[in-house]
Design a protein around this motif. Structure first.
Motif, PDB file in Angstrom:
ATOM      1  N   GLU A   1      -3.620   7.654   9.479  1.00 43.19           N
ATOM      2  CA  GLU A   1      -4.714   7.797   8.642  1.00 43.19           C
ATOM      3  C   GLU A   1      -5.694   7.412   9.399  1.00 43.19           C
ATOM      4  OE1 GLU A   1      -4.248   8.887   5.675  1.00 43.19           O
ATOM      5  OE2 GLU A   1      -2.276   8.899   6.456  1.00 43.19           O
TER       6      GLU A   1
ATOM      7  N   ASP B   1       0.464  -1.008   0.154  1.00 40.76           N
ATOM      8  CA  ASP B   1       0.056  -0.278  -0.048  1.00 40.76           C
ATOM      9  C   ASP B   1       1.023   1.184  -0.160  1.00 40.76           C
ATOM     10  OD1 ASP B   1      -2.908   0.385   1.042  1.00 40.76           O
ATOM     11  OD2 ASP B   1      -1.388   2.280   1.382  1.00 40.76           O
TER      12      ASP B   1
ATOM     13  N   CYS C   1      -8.312  -0.785   6.259  1.00 41.57           N
ATOM     14  CA  CYS C   1      -8.005  -2.325   4.941  1.00 41.57           C
ATOM     15  C   CYS C   1      -9.382  -2.478   4.743  1.00 41.57           C
ATOM     16  CB  CYS C   1      -7.311  -2.862   6.105  1.00 41.57           C
ATOM     17  SG  CYS C   1      -6.811  -3.898   4.310  1.00 41.57           S
TER      18      CYS C   1
ATOM     19  N   TYR D   1      -4.543   1.553   9.121  1.00 41.58           N
ATOM     20  CA  TYR D   1      -3.383   2.744   8.710  1.00 41.58           C
ATOM     21  C   TYR D   1      -3.693   3.794  10.205  1.00 41.58           C
ATOM     22  CZ  TYR D   1      -3.467  -0.023   4.345  1.00 41.58           C
ATOM     23  OH  TYR D   1      -2.759  -1.066   3.434  1.00 41.58           O
TER      24      TYR D   1
ATOM     25  N   ASN E   1       3.056   2.710   3.582  1.00 40.95           N
ATOM     26  CA  ASN E   1       3.765   1.922   4.600  1.00 40.95           C
ATOM     27  C   ASN E   1       4.562   1.589   5.153  1.00 40.95           C
ATOM     28  OD1 ASN E   1       5.498   2.844   2.844  1.00 40.95           O
ATOM     29  ND2 ASN E   1       5.353   1.555   0.907  1.00 40.95           N
ATOM     30  N   HIS E   2       4.132   1.276   6.427  1.00 40.64           N
ATOM     31  CA  HIS E   2       4.623   1.769   7.852  1.00 40.64           C
ATOM     32  C   HIS E   2       6.443   1.434   7.536  1.00 40.64           C
ATOM     33  CE1 HIS E   2       6.267   1.079  12.240  1.00 40.64           C
ATOM     34  NE2 HIS E   2       5.250   1.754  12.140  1.00 40.64           N
TER      35      HIS E   2
ATOM     36  N   HIS F   1      -3.270   4.076  -2.079  1.00 38.64           N
ATOM     37  CA  HIS F   1      -3.758   3.661  -1.113  1.00 38.64           C
ATOM     38  C   HIS F   1      -4.894   2.751  -0.558  1.00 38.64           C
ATOM     39  CE1 HIS F   1      -4.587   4.272   3.378  1.00 38.64           C
ATOM     40  NE2 HIS F   1      -5.264   4.711   3.393  1.00 38.64           N
ATOM     41  N   ASN F   2      -5.331   1.892  -0.197  1.00 38.67           N
ATOM     42  CA  ASN F   2      -6.595   1.412  -0.244  1.00 38.67           C
ATOM     43  C   ASN F   2      -7.489   1.146  -1.405  1.00 38.67           C
ATOM     44  OD1 ASN F   2      -7.664  -0.050   1.744  1.00 38.67           O
ATOM     45  ND2 ASN F   2      -8.394   1.767   3.510  1.00 38.67           N
TER      46      ASN F   2
ATOM     47  N   GLU G   1      -1.987  -2.816   5.660  1.00 39.28           N
ATOM     48  CA  GLU G   1      -2.359  -2.335   7.882  1.00 39.28           C
ATOM     49  C   GLU G   1      -3.707  -2.989   7.212  1.00 39.28           C
ATOM     50  OE1 GLU G   1       0.042   0.506   8.718  1.00 39.28           O
ATOM     51  OE2 GLU G   1       1.294   0.137   7.227  1.00 39.28           O
TER      52      GLU G   1
END
Ligand SMILES: Cc1ncc(COP(=O)(O)O)c(C=O)c1O
Ligand SMILES: *[C@@H]1O[C@H](CO)[C@@H](O)[C@H](O)[C@H]1NC(C)=O
Ligand SMILES: *[C@@H]1O[C@H](CO)[C@@H](O)[C@H](O)[C@H]1NC(C)=O
Ligand SMILES: *[C@@H]1O[C@H](CO)[C@@H](O)[C@H](O)[C@H]1NC(C)=O
Length: 485
Positions: free
Chosen positions: A251, A189, A255, A248, A192-193, A212-213, A245
Motif C-alpha cells: 500500500e 492488521d 503505520c 505496508y 498482514n504480510h 487496516h491502520n 508494519e
C-alpha cells in the motif's frame, strides 16, 4: 483504503468473470478428454483453486513475472529478454538483455549496487570468513561479525539487545510461535504480510483482525476480546500481541503508530512492529517509523526488520529487551536450526549502517536519506497530478499505481518494458483479486533525470492503458490551489 471507481469495478468483475467461465469450460473438456495430470488412482497434488488460477489466468501473463536479471539491482538494471512459442506458457531466455530504469527493487538507499565504502569491506570479509558459516548460530555459526552487527542494530533502533536471522521471512515466521501459543491472541492488521500469517498459523494462537491502520477499530477489537476471553471457556487470554508494519509494502502507507501504541498501552497488549520496509528508509536519520512518528522505541516490545531493503543485503533482525533476546536465542528454531546469516551479508549491513550513521567519515549517509525523501515526494506528487490513482503516504518510497483490470497488468508491464522501464506488477494472491497494481519503489540512487524519464514513460503508458482514473479532479485541485495563491 482503496475505493474502486465504479466503472473500473464493473469491468474488472466482468473480465475476471469471463476468464473464469472460459477457464472452467476448458477445464471441463480437459477432464473429459484427458483427466488431470495426476497418476491414475492418485489425488491431484496441486490445490484446486490455485492450480486453476495458475493455468487459466497466470500463464497468459507469465512474461511479466520472474524476469531474469543480469546485473545488480541498481537504478538501472539489465533485464534478460525472453521469447515463447506457445503463447507465453513456456519462456526461453535469449542472449540479449535490455537496460532498463529500475522502479521495482527495494533498493531504498542505493546500497544494492557496488558502493565505495561497503563493497571493498564485503570482499575482504568474503576472503576472511567465506560465503557461508556451514553451521547454525549455536554451533559454529556465530562469527565476530554477527556479534558486531547485533550490537550495532540494537543501538541503531534504540533497544537494549538484538539478534539476527539469515532470512527476513523466517524472522517473523519463527519468532511469533516462540512467543505465543495456545491460549494466546494475535491481533493483526487486516493487510498482514504472508510471513506473519505463516507465523501465526504455526503458533496455534487465535487470530483477530482489525481494519487496516485503524486504531479506533483496534481498540474495539481489543476491548471485545478482553471482555469475551478465550472461546468457549471464557478464561482470560494468556497474552495478546498486536502485529503491525511500519510501511505496508503493498500500500505504501505509513503505520499510525503513535495512536496504535496508545491503544496497546491502555489495554496492556504487547506490540510487534515489522519494519521490513521502513527501517533505513524513513525518519530523519533512517531509524524508521518510530523516528518519523515520534514514538519512543521503549514503547515497542518487539521490533522486527529486514536487511533486504535499505541495507542491500539479506536477513532480518529482532530487537527488544535483553531478556527477550536471550530467551529467543534459546528457543527460536530460526536461530537454533537454520543456517547463520552469510558473513559477507553481515558485513554489508555493518558497512551500510556505518555509512548511514556517518561513521565512514563522510556525509553520504545523510545525503542518501535526504535524497530518498526528496525523490519519493517528488515522484508521488507528479504521479498524482497525472491523474493516476496512487496509494500511500508522503515520505513513503513505495507507491502503488492501481490497475484493477486484469488485462491492464500485462499491458502496463509490457508497454513500460518496451520503453526500457522495469516495473513490478502485483496481482492475486499478493493482493485481493480486484486490486491489482503496479508497485513503484523509489531509490536514493535515482537521479532527477531518471525520475523525469520514468514519469514521461508512465504518462504515455497510462494514457494508452487508461489508468488516469481522476483526471478532472486533479485538474480542479490544481486550479483551486492556483487561485488561493
Ligand atoms: C512486511 C514484510 N515482512 C517480511 C518480509 C520478508 O523479508 P525477506 O524478504 O527478507 O525474507 C517482507 C518481504 O518483502 C515484508 O514485506
Ligand atoms: C507474450 O508476451 C509478449 C511479450 O512479453 C507479448 O507481446 C505477447 O502478446 C504475449 N502473448 C500472449 C498470447 O499473451
Ligand atoms: C514479516 O517479515 C517480513 C520480512 O521478513 C516482512 O516483509 C513482513 O512485513 C512481516 N510481516 C509482518 C506482519 O510483520
Ligand atoms: C490476515 O488477514 C486476513 C484478512 O484481512 C484474515 O482473514 C486473517 O485471519 C489474517 N491472518 C493473520 C494470521 O493475521
Amino acid at each position: 483504503m482503496v475505493t474502486i471507481p465504479y466503472f473500473a469495478a464493473l469491468t474488472t468483475y466482468f473480465s475476471y468473470g469471463l476468464l473464469f467461465v472460459f477457464g472452467h469450460v476448458r477445464d471441463f473438456f480437459r477432464r473429459l478428454l484427458r483427466t488431470s495430470d495426476a497418476p491414475k488412482g492418485y489425488a491431484p497434488l496441486c490445490r484446486d483453486f490455485e492450480d486453476f488460477y495458475t493455468r487459466r489466468l497466470y500463464h497468459r501473463i507469465q512474461d511479466c513475472f520472474n524476469r531474469p536479471i543480469a546485473s545488480a539491482p541498481d537504478a538501472w538494471i539489465d533485464v534478460v529478454e525472453r521469447y515463447s512459442v506457445d503463447n507465453n506458457k513456456t519462456l526461453y531466455r535469449t542472449e540479449k538483455t535490455r537496460t532498463c530504469l529500475n522502479l521495482g527493487s527495494y533498493n531504498y538507499l542505493g546500497f544494492a549496487a557496488s558502493d565505495e565504502y561497503c563493497t571493498p569491506r564485503v570482499i575482504q570479509s568474503l576472503q576472511k570468513f567465506a560465503q557461508s558459516t556451514c553451521s547454525s548460530r549455536v554451533d559454529g555459526g556465530t562469527t565476530v561479525l554477527h556479534e558486531e552487527l547485533e550490537n550495532l542494530i540494537a543501538k541503531f533502533v534504540g533497544k537494549p539487545a538484538a539478534m539476527v536471522y539469515g532470512m527476513g521471512f523466517a524472522t517473523n515466521s519463527t519468532t511469533l510461535p516462540s512467543l505465543i501459543g495456545k491460549g494466546g491472541l494475535i491481533i493483526s492488521d487486516a493487510l498482514n504480510h504472508s510471513s506473519i500469517v505463516a507465523g501465526v498459523r504455526a503458533s496455534g494462537a487465535k487470530v483477530a483482525v482489525f481494519r487496516h491502520n485503524t486504531p479506533e477499530h483496534l481498540e474495539e477489537v481489543l476491548r471485545e476480546a478482553i471482555a469475551e476471553g478465550q472461546p468457549r471457556t471464557h478464561r482470560p487470554w494468556k497474552k495478546i500481541i498486536v502485529v503491525v508494519e511500519g510501511i505496508y509494502s503493498m500500500e505504501g502507507e505509513l503505520c499510525r503508530l503513535r495512536e496504535i501504541v496508545a491503544v496497546t498501552k491502555k489495554y496492556k497488549a504487547y506490540i510487534y512492529l515489522d519494519e521490513a520496509h521502513s527501517i533505513g528508509a524513513i525518519g530523519k536519520t533512517g531509524r524508521g517509523i518510530c523516528e518519523l512518528s515520534g514514538v519512543d522505541p521503549a514503547d515497542i516490545d518487539i521490533m522486527m526488520g529486514t536487511f533486504t531493503k535499505s541495507f542491500g543485503s539479506c536477513g532480518g533482525y529482532i530487537a527488544g529487551s535483553k531478556e527477550l533476546i536471550k530467551y529467543l536465542k534459546f528457543v527460536s528454531p530460526g536461530h537454533l536450526y537454520a543456517i547463520a546469516m552469510s558473513p559477507p551479508a553481515v558485513q554489508q549491513v555493518i558497512s551500510a549502517l556505518k555509512v548511514i550513521l556517518g561513521e565512514d567519515g563522510s556525509s553520504r549517509g545523510a545525503q542518501k536519506l535526504a535524497q530518498i525523501r526528496e525523490n519519493s515526494n517528488f515522484f508521488r506528487e507528479k504521479l498524482r497530478k497525472m491523474g493516476c490513482e496512487v496509494l500511500g503516504d508522503t515520505d513513503s518510497p513505495v507507491m502503488p499505481i492501481m490497475l484493477y483490470n486484469p488485462a491492464k497488468i500485462p499491458a502496463f508491464s509490457r508497454e513500460c518494458f518496451k520503453r526500457n522501464l522495469a516495473v513490478v506488477t502485483v496481482a492475486f494472491p499478493a493482493t485481493p483479486l480486484l486490486l491489482s497494481r503496479a508497485r513503484i519503489c523509489i531509490s536514493a540512487a535515482h537521479t532527477k533525470e531518471d525520475l523525469e524519464r520514468a514519469l514521461e514513460v508512465i504518462d504515455e503508458v497510462s494514457d494508452m492503458v487508461h489508468l488516469k482514473y481522476f483526471p478532472q479532479e486533479r485538474e480542479e485541485e490544481e486550479t483551486v490551489k492556483r487561485k488561493q495563491q
